[in-house]
Design a protein around this motif. Structure first.
Motif, PDB file in Angstrom:
ATOM      1  N   ALA A  88       0.687  -1.276  -0.092  1.00  0.00           N
ATOM      2  CA  ALA A  88      -0.011   0.137   0.019  1.00  0.00           C
ATOM      3  C   ALA A  88       0.759   1.292   0.003  1.00  0.00           C
ATOM      4  O   ALA A  88       0.224   2.310  -0.611  1.00  0.00           O
ATOM      5  N   THR A  89       2.029   1.114   0.641  1.00  0.00           N
ATOM      6  CA  THR A  89       3.126   2.286   0.762  1.00  0.00           C
ATOM      7  C   THR A  89       3.374   2.867  -0.750  1.00  0.00           C
ATOM      8  O   THR A  89       3.366   3.940  -0.749  1.00  0.00           O
ATOM      9  N   LYS A  90       3.138   2.012  -1.827  1.00  0.00           N
ATOM     10  CA  LYS A  90       3.483   2.355  -3.035  1.00  0.00           C
ATOM     11  C   LYS A  90       2.405   3.420  -3.603  1.00  0.00           C
ATOM     12  O   LYS A  90       2.709   4.136  -4.653  1.00  0.00           O
ATOM     13  N   TRP A  91       1.146   3.394  -3.239  1.00  0.00           N
ATOM     14  CA  TRP A  91       0.115   3.931  -3.819  1.00  0.00           C
ATOM     15  C   TRP A  91      -0.649   5.350  -2.906  1.00  0.00           C
ATOM     16  O   TRP A  91      -1.412   6.115  -3.925  1.00  0.00           O
ATOM     17  N   LEU A  92      -0.293   5.269  -1.786  1.00  0.00           N
ATOM     18  CA  LEU A  92      -1.024   6.063  -1.041  1.00  0.00           C
ATOM     19  C   LEU A  92      -0.596   7.654  -0.894  1.00  0.00           C
ATOM     20  O   LEU A  92       0.641   7.964  -0.874  1.00  0.00           O
ATOM     21  N   LYS A  93      -1.331   8.491  -1.150  1.00  0.00           N
ATOM     22  CA  LYS A  93      -1.295   9.835  -1.068  1.00  0.00           C
ATOM     23  C   LYS A  93      -2.074  10.370   0.124  1.00  0.00           C
ATOM     24  O   LYS A  93      -3.086   9.871   0.282  1.00  0.00           O
ATOM     25  N   THR A 140       8.081   7.285 -12.953  1.00  0.00           N
ATOM     26  CA  THR A 140       7.997   7.391 -11.603  1.00  0.00           C
ATOM     27  C   THR A 140       6.992   8.417 -11.185  1.00  0.00           C
ATOM     28  O   THR A 140       6.861   9.523 -11.516  1.00  0.00           O
ATOM     29  N   LEU A 141       6.092   7.895 -10.069  1.00  0.00           N
ATOM     30  CA  LEU A 141       5.000   8.554  -9.836  1.00  0.00           C
ATOM     31  C   LEU A 141       5.454   9.608  -8.457  1.00  0.00           C
ATOM     32  O   LEU A 141       6.371   9.302  -7.713  1.00  0.00           O
ATOM     33  N   GLU A 142       4.496  10.307  -8.015  1.00  0.00           N
ATOM     34  CA  GLU A 142       4.893  11.318  -6.772  1.00  0.00           C
ATOM     35  C   GLU A 142       4.958  10.269  -5.570  1.00  0.00           C
ATOM     36  O   GLU A 142       5.576  10.752  -4.597  1.00  0.00           O
ATOM     37  N   THR A 143       4.316   9.222  -5.459  1.00  0.00           N
ATOM     38  CA  THR A 143       4.598   8.347  -4.329  1.00  0.00           C
ATOM     39  C   THR A 143       5.884   7.359  -4.433  1.00  0.00           C
ATOM     40  O   THR A 143       6.120   6.815  -3.567  1.00  0.00           O
ATOM     41  N   GLY A 144       6.529   7.819  -5.422  1.00  0.00           N
ATOM     42  CA  GLY A 144       7.743   6.886  -5.558  1.00  0.00           C
ATOM     43  C   GLY A 144       7.546   5.569  -6.271  1.00  0.00           C
ATOM     44  O   GLY A 144       8.604   4.833  -6.704  1.00  0.00           O
ATOM     45  N   ALA A 145       6.391   5.063  -6.714  1.00  0.00           N
ATOM     46  CA  ALA A 145       6.129   3.799  -7.442  1.00  0.00           C
ATOM     47  C   ALA A 145       6.583   4.100  -8.917  1.00  0.00           C
ATOM     48  O   ALA A 145       6.465   5.217  -9.260  1.00  0.00           O
ATOM     49  N   VAL A 146       6.802   2.976  -9.671  1.00  0.00           N
ATOM     50  CA  VAL A 146       7.204   3.073 -10.965  1.00  0.00           C
ATOM     51  C   VAL A 146       6.391   2.236 -11.844  1.00  0.00           C
ATOM     52  O   VAL A 146       6.124   1.111 -11.327  1.00  0.00           O
ATOM     53  N   VAL A 147       5.768   2.787 -12.695  1.00  0.00           N
ATOM     54  CA  VAL A 147       4.704   1.820 -13.710  1.00  0.00           C
ATOM     55  C   VAL A 147       5.186   2.142 -15.092  1.00  0.00           C
ATOM     56  O   VAL A 147       5.881   3.303 -15.498  1.00  0.00           O
ATOM     57  N   ARG A 148       4.526   1.274 -15.853  1.00  0.00           N
ATOM     58  CA  ARG A 148       4.868   1.532 -17.228  1.00  0.00           C
ATOM     59  C   ARG A 148       3.910   2.465 -18.049  1.00  0.00           C
ATOM     60  O   ARG A 148       2.792   1.939 -17.734  1.00  0.00           O
ATOM     61  N   VAL A 149       4.155   3.343 -18.687  1.00  0.00           N
ATOM     62  CA  VAL A 149       3.183   4.191 -19.415  1.00  0.00           C
ATOM     63  C   VAL A 149       3.414   4.240 -20.712  1.00  0.00           C
ATOM     64  O   VAL A 149       4.600   3.991 -21.215  1.00  0.00           O
TER      65      VAL A 149
END
Lengths: 175, 324
Positions: A88-93, A140-149
């Motif tokens: 959950a830490t990867k996604w929470l704002k 890289t997203l604001e929470t630090g998670a990395v996703v393919r876009v």
């Protein structure tokens, strides 16, 4: 309660040979580890009930060690450790609503919303005009998670992500 | 608002009516008499694996209440008719069992039970296969598999020469979930676990499989086989992994029957289960003389499930417990 851990019953099948011993074949999720296991009990056997509740809580902030949540109705606050947070830490704002499972009053499992909208903080510029989305690139997203876009996504844009698969869903325009 | 609609659709209701008509026709052609016996009686089966539901009648002659059992099968009354020279008989009725609820169990269900004086259980198995095919409206291959053979094939264990620790070991080796922590009493508890969790689902795939020659400890109301008294003249029928019927070459010895009831009652007491009164009228009928016969009970709701290819009883029962 099973082997000291709180569990939830996912499936409970009654199995009985016509003239024989009755069994319950049970699928159980360990609420601490999330692991699913199968067990067989004799029908009528009892196990200790776990004091478990599920709440919708708002994520407030992280103090470096704990993640803090609040019940928006009672204003009661709870703190979850890294173990309970898991992925959950990867996604929470801050201010996101989550499903939090409490055992004896403390969070043991935090589930982020299925979809979150997050801002891109870092990604290669990519080619202008390419809207095919083929191939894609890491962002890289604001929470630090990395996703393919897709290649056309730029820094500063917001995207919707499915937290269950960790996959990009679509671009979100600011109103 | 409570859910008032039936859980089974009109197709299932029609199929049930057609099945009942086919059954009545089947037995009428064979000269088997339809009978009707009580569902409510002051005694019941003592089998520790089957728990009767209880109720109380209060009224004339019973101001303080007469405890009664809802019958778990019409067996004892039908055998009293046989002992009174009824000849071959059948019955379609409800049977009730406490504690049984699931996709294939409902506390109240429809049973077809019939008895054939002069038949042995082999001849009765032939007739069961014919009836089931008449109800399903299609031909199926039929096979007979001794209980012992199934265990040797699946687990490499002889169920007639085994002990709880070896059976437990086999359950663990074959990865039966929870086998290491479950506490079962005696050989039969472990045999039931191994059968229901590792064998049953594979039985009767696209065919009618009769499991025969059950261990003597699971004879219930069957005779022991004279050529191998370690086994009983009992059979069960499976289709597509689902148990449909249970039959016996019936025990006709009153003394042996009383001993089995007493054994059941001792087991009930040891396990802390409520006692069940022995049916003295049934024992008296055995004493007077039950003709040599074979009998079988078949779960009609489950047969209907197979006929409609339904996975759960609520697709074929108008009002299962959850809809009552």
């Amino acid at each position: 309660m099973l082997d000291g851990d709180p569990c939830s019953i996912i499936e409970n099948e009654f199995v009985k040979p016509g003239k024989g011993q009755a069994f319950n074949r049970v699928k159980i999720r360990n609420l601490k580890t999330g692991r699913v296991l199968e067990k067989t009990f004799k029908s009528g056997e009892t196990v200790e009930a776990a004091d478990v509740v599920e709440l919708q809580l708002q994520y407030l902030y992280n103090d470096g060690e704990f993640w803090h949540f609040m019940d928006p109705e009672t204003f009661e606050q709870y703190q979850a450790d890294a173990n309970a947070m898991g992925e959950a830490t990867k996604w929470l704002k801050e201010q996101d609503m989550c499903t939090v499972t409490l055992w004896n009053g403390s969070p043991i499992l935090v589930e982020p919303p299925n979809f979150v909208v997050l801002e891109i903080t870092e990604t290669d510029p990519g080619l202008k005009g390419d809207t095919s989305g083929g191939g894609g690139k890491p962002a890289t997203l604001e929470t630090g998670a990395v996703v393919r876009v897709p290649l056309f996504i730029q820094i500063g844009e917001k995207i919707k992500v499915d937290t269950r698969s960790g996959e990009y869903v679509n671009r979100v325009k600011d109103d | 608002m409570p859910e008032w609609r039936p859980s089974a659709g009109p197709e299932a209701l029609k199929a049930r009516a057609a099945m009942l008509a086919a059954i009545r026709n089947f037995f009428a052609e064979r000269g088997v008499l339809e009978v009707d016996t009580p569902l409510l009686a002051p005694a019941a089966g003592t089998d520790p694996a089957i728990e009767p539901l209880r109720t109380v009648f209060t009224g004339p002659g019973h101001a303080h209440g007469l405890p009664l059992y809802l019958q778990t099968s019409p067996e004892f009354f039908m055998k009293r008719l046989l002992a009174a020279d009824s000849g071959p008989i059948y019955q379609v009725c409800k049977a009730f069992r406490d504690g049984e609820l699931g996709p294939r169990h409902n506390p109240e269900f429809t049973i077809l039970e019939w008895y054939r004086p002069g038949f042995d259980h082999h001849r009765l198995m032939d007739e069961v296969a014919e009836l089931v095919m008449a109800c399903l409206g299609r031909e199926l291959p039929v096979e007979r598999r001794p209980y012992r053979e199934l265990f040797l094939e699946r687990y490499g264990i002889d169920p007639l020469e085994s002990d709880p620790s070896r059976l437990r070991q086999a359950a663990i080796e074959h990865g039966l979930p929870g086998a290491e922590s479950i506490a079962l009493d005696g050989v039969d508890g472990w045999l039931d676990l191994l059968l229901s969790h590792g064998i049953e689902a594979g039985l009767g795939q696209g065919r009618l499989t009769f499991v025969t020659d059950y261990p003597a400890s699971q004879a219930v109301l069957a005779r022991l086989n004279p050529d191998d008294p370690r086994t009983a003249a009992r059979f069960e029928l499976y289709l597509d992994g689902i148990e449909l019927a249970n039959g016996f070459q019936e025990l006709v010895d009153a003394t042996e029957q009383r001993a089995r009831f007493a054994h059941d009652q001792a087991l009930r007491a040891a396990r802390g289960q409520p006692p069940v009164a022995m049916d003295e009228a049934f024992l008296a009928a055995l004493q007077a003389g039950l003709p040599d016969c074979a009998g079988v009970a078949l779960g009609l709701d489950r047969l209907l499930m197979r006929s409609l290819d339904a996975a759960q009883l609520d697709a074929v029962m108008a009002f299962p417990l959850g809809r009552c």
